[in-house]
Enzyme design. Structure first.
Site, PDB file in Angstrom:
ATOM      1  N   HIS A  70      22.341  37.058 -17.754  1.00 14.29           N
ATOM      2  CA  HIS A  70      22.470  36.191 -16.583  1.00 14.29           C
ATOM      3  C   HIS A  70      23.347  34.985 -16.926  1.00 14.29           C
ATOM      4  O   HIS A  70      23.927  34.903 -18.012  1.00 14.29           O
ATOM      5  CB  HIS A  70      21.098  35.786 -16.033  1.00 14.29           C
ATOM      6  CG  HIS A  70      20.217  35.060 -17.011  1.00 14.29           C
ATOM      7  ND1 HIS A  70      20.559  33.866 -17.604  1.00 14.29           N
ATOM      8  CD2 HIS A  70      18.976  35.363 -17.491  1.00 14.29           C
ATOM      9  CE1 HIS A  70      19.581  33.455 -18.381  1.00 14.29           C
ATOM     10  NE2 HIS A  70      18.613  34.342 -18.355  1.00 14.29           N
ATOM     11  N   HIS A 111      22.756  33.112 -20.352  1.00 16.97           N
ATOM     12  CA  HIS A 111      23.283  33.760 -21.554  1.00 16.97           C
ATOM     13  C   HIS A 111      24.801  33.549 -21.642  1.00 16.97           C
ATOM     14  O   HIS A 111      25.348  33.272 -22.709  1.00 16.97           O
ATOM     15  CB  HIS A 111      22.990  35.260 -21.523  1.00 16.97           C
ATOM     16  CG  HIS A 111      21.541  35.599 -21.409  1.00 16.97           C
ATOM     17  ND1 HIS A 111      21.017  36.255 -20.332  1.00 16.97           N
ATOM     18  CD2 HIS A 111      20.497  35.360 -22.251  1.00 16.97           C
ATOM     19  CE1 HIS A 111      19.717  36.415 -20.512  1.00 16.97           C
ATOM     20  NE2 HIS A 111      19.372  35.883 -21.658  1.00 16.97           N
ATOM     21  N   CYS A 166       2.094  35.091 -26.216  1.00 18.16           N
ATOM     22  CA  CYS A 166       2.982  35.318 -25.074  1.00 18.16           C
ATOM     23  C   CYS A 166       3.953  36.436 -25.439  1.00 18.16           C
ATOM     24  O   CYS A 166       4.758  36.283 -26.367  1.00 18.16           O
ATOM     25  CB  CYS A 166       3.751  34.044 -24.718  1.00 18.16           C
ATOM     26  SG  CYS A 166       5.017  34.311 -23.445  1.00 18.16           S
ATOM     27  N   CYS A 226       7.686  35.371 -25.011  1.00 25.55           N
ATOM     28  CA  CYS A 226       8.241  34.596 -26.118  1.00 25.55           C
ATOM     29  C   CYS A 226       8.146  35.351 -27.438  1.00 25.55           C
ATOM     30  O   CYS A 226       8.787  34.958 -28.415  1.00 25.55           O
ATOM     31  CB  CYS A 226       7.494  33.270 -26.277  1.00 25.55           C
ATOM     32  SG  CYS A 226       7.701  32.106 -24.925  1.00 25.55           S
ATOM     33  N   HIS A 253       7.253  30.698 -19.727  1.00 24.63           N
ATOM     34  CA  HIS A 253       7.383  31.833 -18.807  1.00 24.63           C
ATOM     35  C   HIS A 253       6.469  31.756 -17.597  1.00 24.63           C
ATOM     36  O   HIS A 253       6.615  32.555 -16.665  1.00 24.63           O
ATOM     37  CB  HIS A 253       7.133  33.145 -19.562  1.00 24.63           C
ATOM     38  CG  HIS A 253       8.232  33.509 -20.505  1.00 24.63           C
ATOM     39  ND1 HIS A 253       8.254  33.082 -21.814  1.00 24.63           N
ATOM     40  CD2 HIS A 253       9.362  34.250 -20.324  1.00 24.63           C
ATOM     41  CE1 HIS A 253       9.348  33.547 -22.404  1.00 24.63           C
ATOM     42  NE2 HIS A 253      10.035  34.245 -21.529  1.00 24.63           N
TER      43      HIS A 253
END
Length: 541
Positions: free
Chosen positions: A28, A31, A137, A140, A168
């Site tokens: 996206h 990045h 998580c 992560c 998140h």
């Protein structure tokens, strides 16, 4: 795309890395932001005349990849192959990213070296076996501390309040498993000493302060293996465990440049001069990574530069919150070069920044089309009209021209310091565009269209001097903006009748941009296509 062949031969290369990106989905805007920054930084250093090594790649192990692949009915390797070949590599090629290598953590050149690295730490007594239970998580791929969680009003089955990962915003899982641990807790004082001795090791200052405060509170030993799933690099002495994805992932910066395989390349390249990372993975790079290197007796990177979050509609850009925008949606509307320019111009690197179509459109029209593109068109048109397209010699320079020369030297020095030394892309780009505005102001004040009416030798000499000054200024701008907008800069370079390939010769280096008079009188100036065409209506989202 390995486009440069710029590996160091004797002496250390200037080595820049992006994060290796998780392949649970397509890339996206966030990045692309970091990767374009790395590309601009390394192109800049190449134009300084330095040898450069630019690394990017993909992180392909871990529980999140395994679950994503299962949800799509394929193996993790098949999923990774598809995403890399159909999404990640094509986007970097589309954005004109000139990386020297692309590392994948499923490659044998990486996995073998990871096992060797971890085995060495185990043999040195840096790793021990233990158990762990805590909130985890999956997004992560990290066990969370209490301060990293957000408590909600929802009640879980065990009667406790549901807790979310602060990054998140998704519920964490309570995991209990037998693991191997790295003695991270023993490296706190050494890390703090390194931060103090190297105050620019972590940038920006807010990121540095966060890391220092975290380490001062005391470090816990790091769980470096997982035994509840098998998609990862096996622990070499215990195949019931796989190596923690973040230990595996961080080692790409060493394995990609020949760790334990090519000593000459490794010695000529490692460590990285700059690791570009998102701030959400700062602790891994500024705490765990240097501690691992200390344990192995390897040199530490020069700098960890954390960019902020890219916000769209007030929310962080992420794979789970794409807001319907792909990089290609923007490049098809604004062009690749404008895309590369916009995010580094609009957002101070290291700070959070917001994106909107309206802001991009306004900056494109004002700064690229009106200020920069129009300057190039006006100068080419006037040389064509008044001198038949042949660049005249400047023979009547005065105070106004000296002011332009001084402005050019200032812009070169400021941009070089900001981008090349301080990783301040916005500051460097602004320095160049301040000079563009100065040149526009110079033309407005000198009014060459009025001077052209004076056909005396003195009038012709004055007109020639004005147009040469403007064209020579554009030469410097083309050199300075080449790392940011390579295609546009080449078009401008060609229209100025300069050397064939911009950036390829010593005379086109950053420092040379400040040397007045490099554009030879007699060069053929052509008015090519408009550098930044008028924008059409915004496409339907």
């Amino acid at each position: 795309m390995a486009a440069t062949g710029s590996e160091k031969q004797g002496g250390k290369a200037y080595y820049v890395s992006t994060p290796i990106y998780y392949v649970n989905d397509a890339p996206h805007l966030g990045h692309a932001y970091t990767t374009v920054a790395g590309d601009v930084l390394t192109r800049w250093h190449r134009q300084r005349g330095e040898r450069v090594w630019f690394l990017t790649g993909t992180d392909e192990h871990g529980q999140k990849i395994m679950r994503t692949a299962e949800a799509n009915g394929v193996s993790p390797q098949q999923w990774a192959d598809k995403l890399v070949d159909e999404a990640w590599k094509p986007l970097w090629e589309h954005l004109n990213i000139a990386n020297d290598d692309f590392i994948r953590t499923t490659e044998k050149r990486h996995t073998d070296r990871v096992q060797e690295f971890v085995q060495d730490l185990h043999d040195k007594g840096e790793i021990y076996k233990g158990g762990y239970e805590g909130p985890y998580c999956v997004g992560c791929e990290e066990y969370k501390l209490p301060g990293d969680l957000i408590e909600t009003d929802d009640i879980a089955e065990d009667g406790t309040r549901t807790k979310l990962c602060a990054i998140h915003k998704k519920p964490v899982e309570i995991l209990k498993e037998e693991n191997y641990f790295f003695k991270l807790s023993e490296y706190g004082e050494r890390l703090l000493a390194h931060y103090e001795a190297n105050p620019h090791f972590i940038q920006p200052e807010s990121a540095r302060n966060e890391v220092v405060n975290f380490v001062r509170q005391g470090l816990q030993d790091l769980s470096i293996s997982r035994s509840t799933f098998d998609w990862g690099v096996p622990v070499p002495w215990d195949d019931k465990h796989v190596i923690y994805v973040w230990v595996d992932a961080l080692l790409n910066y060493a394995t990609a440049v020949g760790y334990n395989e090519n000593p000459e390349k490794f010695g000529n390249t490692f460590p990285a001069d700059v690791h570009l990372v998102g701030k959400d993975i700062l602790r891994f790079h500024a705490i765990i990574w240097p501690a691992m290197l200390m344990a192995q007796g390897l040199p530490l990177p020069g700098k960890v530069a954390a960019n902020g979050w890219l916000m769209v509609g007030g929310e962080k850009m992420s794979k789970s919150n794409l807001t319907g925008i792909k990089p290609q949606d923007l490049t098809s509307h604004f062009g690749v070069d404008a895309y590369r320019w916009y995010f580094l111009r609009a957002i101070a690197f290291g700070q959070d920044g917001s994106f909107s179509w309206e802001d991009f459109s306004a900056r494109y029209t004002s700064e690229l089309a009106n200020d920069y593109g129009n300057l190039a068109s006006r100068v080419a048109a006037m040389v064509g009209k008044y001198f038949g397209g042949t660049l005249p010699e400047a023979t009547a320079a005065g105070e106004a021209e000296r002011a332009v020369q001084e402005g050019m030297a200032k812009a070169v020095a400021e941009a070089d310091r900001r981008i090349g030394d301080e990783v301040d892309f916005q500051g460097g780009i602004l320095a160049v565009f301040d000079f563009v505005k100065q040149v526009n102001g110079y033309i407005t004040e000198q009014e060459p269209w009025k001077v052209a009416k004076d056909e005396s030798p003195e009038g012709r000499a004055r007109l020639a001097t004005i147009l040469y000054t403007a064209a020579e200024s554009l030469r410097a701008v083309a050199v300075l903006l080449n790392p940011v907008m390579p295609d546009t800069s080449q078009k401008l370079w060609d229209s100025l009748g300069a050397d064939a390939v911009l950036g390829a010769l010593p005379g086109q280096r950053i420092a040379d941009a400040a040397t007045w008079g490099r554009l030879p009188a007699g060069a053929t100036i052509t008015k090519g296509a408009v550098l930044f065409p008028r924008l059409e209506e915004k496409p339907n989202a």
